[in-house]
Write a protein that holds these residues in place. Structure first.
Motif, PDB file in Angstrom:
ATOM      1  N   GLU A  51       0.835  -1.271   0.008  1.00  0.00           N
ATOM      2  CA  GLU A  51      -0.047  -0.268  -0.010  1.00  0.00           C
ATOM      3  C   GLU A  51       0.511   1.274   0.213  1.00  0.00           C
ATOM      4  O   GLU A  51       2.459   1.086   0.851  1.00  0.00           O
ATOM      5  N   GLU A  52      -0.221   2.507   0.074  1.00  0.00           N
ATOM      6  CA  GLU A  52       1.202   3.806  -0.283  1.00  0.00           C
ATOM      7  C   GLU A  52       1.815   3.633   0.691  1.00  0.00           C
ATOM      8  O   GLU A  52       1.689   3.754   2.169  1.00  0.00           O
ATOM      9  N   GLY A  53       3.730   4.098   1.208  1.00  0.00           N
ATOM     10  CA  GLY A  53       3.704   4.323   1.668  1.00  0.00           C
ATOM     11  C   GLY A  53       4.488   3.256   2.116  1.00  0.00           C
ATOM     12  O   GLY A  53       5.823   3.201   2.331  1.00  0.00           O
ATOM     13  N   ASP A  54       4.716   1.970   2.129  1.00  0.00           N
ATOM     14  CA  ASP A  54       5.126   0.725   2.150  1.00  0.00           C
ATOM     15  C   ASP A  54       6.646   0.753   0.703  1.00  0.00           C
ATOM     16  O   ASP A  54       6.716   0.811  -0.260  1.00  0.00           O
ATOM     17  N   ILE A  55       7.647  -0.048   2.149  1.00  0.00           N
ATOM     18  CA  ILE A  55       8.895   0.008   0.637  1.00  0.00           C
ATOM     19  C   ILE A  55       8.697  -1.283  -0.003  1.00  0.00           C
ATOM     20  O   ILE A  55       8.968  -1.227  -1.477  1.00  0.00           O
TER      21      ILE A  55
END
Length: 146
Positions: A51-55
């Motif tokens: 999801e947005e923000g995960d590496i």
């Protein structure tokens, strides 16, 4: 019947094995250069975020699907703050999931019973609820309520 279910699983397994043989034979016909070009086009060395923000992790293919296609009541990705050094110990869980789920279910049942039995705010427990629910099913005159 158990026999039919077992046969159906066997048939499905044999079909998968047959498809596997076809795929392997087809792979033999693909040239190495073409296979390498295909593998490079997948970009499996790039990280894929959940999801947005995960590496994210490398080696995956991102596929979007409707949010309600596979509803999940609990997030299966556990996130912990801190450094990602593999030599550091994992953080301990602060609570036991089984107990918190059990407490949530008990509270839901108690709230439902309170609404059903007249909204008594005094903390109706299960034995009081049982006594009240059984007293509604019989009358003192011995006749059944209709």
């Amino acid at each position: 019947c158990g026999v039919q279910a077992s046969l159906a699983l066997d048939i499905k397994g044999h079909a998968r094995l047959a498809r596997g043989e076809i795929i392997i034979e087809t792979f033999k016909a693909v040239k190495q250069k073409r296979w390498n070009k295909f593998m490079d086009s997948l970009h499996l060395d790039e990280r894929v975020d959940f999801e947005e923000g995960d590496i994210g992790l490398a080696g995956g293919i991102k596929n979007f699907e409707p949010a309600l296609a596979h509803p999940v009541a609990k997030d299966q990705i556990l996130r912990f703050g801190g450094l990602t050094d593999g030599h550091l110990p994992w953080p301990e869980k602060m609570h036991d999931d089984a107990h918190s789920l059990e407490r949530t279910v008990q509270k839901t049942i108690q709230n439902s019973l309170q609404k059903l039995l007249g909204g008594k705010k005094g903390g109706l427990n299960m034995s009081e609820a049982d006594a009240q629910s059984t007293s509604h099913h019989s009358s003192s005159s011995g006749k059944q309520d209709i």
